[in-house]
Design an enzyme around this catalytic site. Sequence first.
Site, short mmCIF file in Angstrom:
data_model
loop_
_atom_site.label_atom_id
_atom_site.label_comp_id
_atom_site.label_asym_id
_atom_site.label_seq_id
_atom_site.Cartn_x
_atom_site.Cartn_y
_atom_site.Cartn_z
N PHE A 139 -3.32 -17.06 0.24
CA PHE A 139 -2.49 -16.49 1.86
C PHE A 139 -2.21 -14.87 1.58
O PHE A 139 -1.48 -14.61 0.69
CB PHE A 139 -1.39 -17.47 1.60
CG PHE A 139 -0.59 -17.03 2.99
CD1 PHE A 139 -0.74 -17.55 4.28
CD2 PHE A 139 0.69 -16.37 2.94
CE1 PHE A 139 -0.10 -17.34 5.46
CE2 PHE A 139 1.50 -16.08 4.21
CZ PHE A 139 1.09 -16.73 5.27
N ASP A 223 -2.68 -8.58 -4.32
CA ASP A 223 -1.44 -9.03 -3.28
C ASP A 223 -0.13 -9.39 -4.05
O ASP A 223 -0.07 -10.83 -4.66
CB ASP A 223 -1.94 -10.06 -2.46
CG ASP A 223 -1.06 -10.52 -1.33
OD1 ASP A 223 0.31 -10.29 -1.84
OD2 ASP A 223 -1.25 -11.19 -0.07
N LYS A 252 8.43 -9.06 0.18
CA LYS A 252 9.42 -9.88 -0.06
C LYS A 252 10.85 -9.35 -0.88
O LYS A 252 11.66 -8.99 -0.15
CB LYS A 252 8.73 -11.12 -0.80
CG LYS A 252 7.84 -12.03 0.37
CD LYS A 252 7.45 -13.17 -0.48
CE LYS A 252 6.68 -14.08 0.40
NZ LYS A 252 7.40 -15.01 1.23
C1 PLP Z 1 0.98 -13.59 -1.15
C2 PLP Z 1 1.55 -13.34 0.18
N1 PLP Z 1 0.99 -12.35 0.87
C3 PLP Z 1 1.24 -11.99 2.09
C4 PLP Z 1 2.49 -12.74 2.72
C5 PLP Z 1 2.88 -12.35 3.99
O1 PLP Z 1 4.06 -12.00 3.87
P1 PLP Z 1 5.11 -11.54 5.17
O2 PLP Z 1 5.57 -13.01 5.47
O3 PLP Z 1 6.21 -10.77 4.78
O4 PLP Z 1 4.40 -10.83 6.14
C6 PLP Z 1 2.92 -13.83 1.76
C7 PLP Z 1 4.07 -14.51 2.49
O5 PLP Z 1 4.34 -15.62 2.12
C8 PLP Z 1 2.54 -14.11 0.77
O6 PLP Z 1 3.13 -15.09 -0.17
#
Ligand code: PLP
Length: 405
Positions: A139, A223, A252
């Site tokens: 994700f 990520d 986050k």
């Molecule tokens: C690993 C990862 N990358 C990207 C995102 C997307 O982040 P955002 O919701 O702040 O756009 C998330 C959100 O849960 C995530 O867990």
Amino acid sequence: MSGNTDWRARYEADLMGTFATPPLLLDHGQGAWVWDADGNKYLDFLGGIAVNSLGHAHPVLIEAVTRQVSLAAHVSNLFASEPQLALAERLKRITGAGDEGKVFFSNSGTEANEAAFKLARLNRGEGGKTRIIALKNAFHGRTMGALALTGKSYMQDPFAPMTPGVEHIDATFEALEAAVDGTVAAVFLEPLQGEAGVIELPEGFLAKARELTEQHGALLIIDEVQTGIGRTGQWFGFEHEGIVPDAITLAKGLAGGVPIGALVTFGRASQLFGRGHHGSTFGGNPLATAAGDAVLAEIEASGLIENARVRGEQLRAAIAALESPLIAGTRGRGLLIGIAFAEPVAEQVVAAARAHGLIVNATGPDSIRLAPPLVIGDIELDEFAARFGAALADISATPIEKVTA
Ligand SMILES: Cc1ncc(COP(=O)(O)O)c(C=O)c1O
């Protein structure tokens, strides 16, 4: 408005139907606790999905945001601000990107990954590398670039065609070795797949990815949107394997609840973006960066990374001590924990926990996630064990609703 009975109707009338109607209308919080509009108190072991690193209403965050908003909340990227410089410097230090590092600020994790996607496109090399490798079930966000990286067809299919070039592989050494060659511009990896249910990568996977990307001139982009900022018991998840990536993305927990994201580049990857390649109106504004700098300073000053590691181990021991036949095991690191169930009871567990004043969330039919604030202590651990144990006992006492495919 308290004693709400009509907020659900208002929510459904006015908010885009992209989310399920929430179970609670939350009003305020303190530390790891939140209160709903009817005055009910809950232990928040989700922390806004790994966002509220200092918990709710932390005095350091209140002071930083209040001070900065009274000076200047926003100046645009046509101008610099001291909080932006300070946070960029601190991020370069704590990531290990050092003097060669660079930071691009965005407003979310998705946007940080969009920037990282563009970074990958710039890593064409002489042979015109265009392939990007990511993992199945990964994700990385929901905008069109980040969605192309996200390895979930049910999220992608309604929005096809996807931005081209991304291939999703299994998290196996064989698949990685077969995929990475001189045509690959970048490999995107989460150190732990949080949204997929806190799924761990095979040990040595990040190190192998580092070796292969280095060999073939591809970028290794980690990520850290969910795993970063101390959550796993290190500042960043990649540190557990002792590697140095080419870039990481953050969001986050970075500003404890104030929207922010960041792309941090290391070494030669810092030279890829040039003037005019990317931009943002809000990204890196003084309000968000002052919040971020204050949160990181507090994490350092109060030893919250060590707390995440120690409390995470205690939490997993407390879960094991419940000896519930419903629990198949736990996964994760530090205070990012997945609990796997032997039956598809996750939604029932979430509802039962809420009835006992505990907030957790389901990451699938048979798993839930814990991502409490990094500030939790003995009281919160004891309260968690009591409330979670009571929720599991309720479910064990009632017949399990079988999920039929
Ligand atoms: C690993 C990862 N990358 C990207 C995102 C997307 O982040 P955002 O919701 O702040 O756009 C998330 C959100 O849960 C995530 O867990």
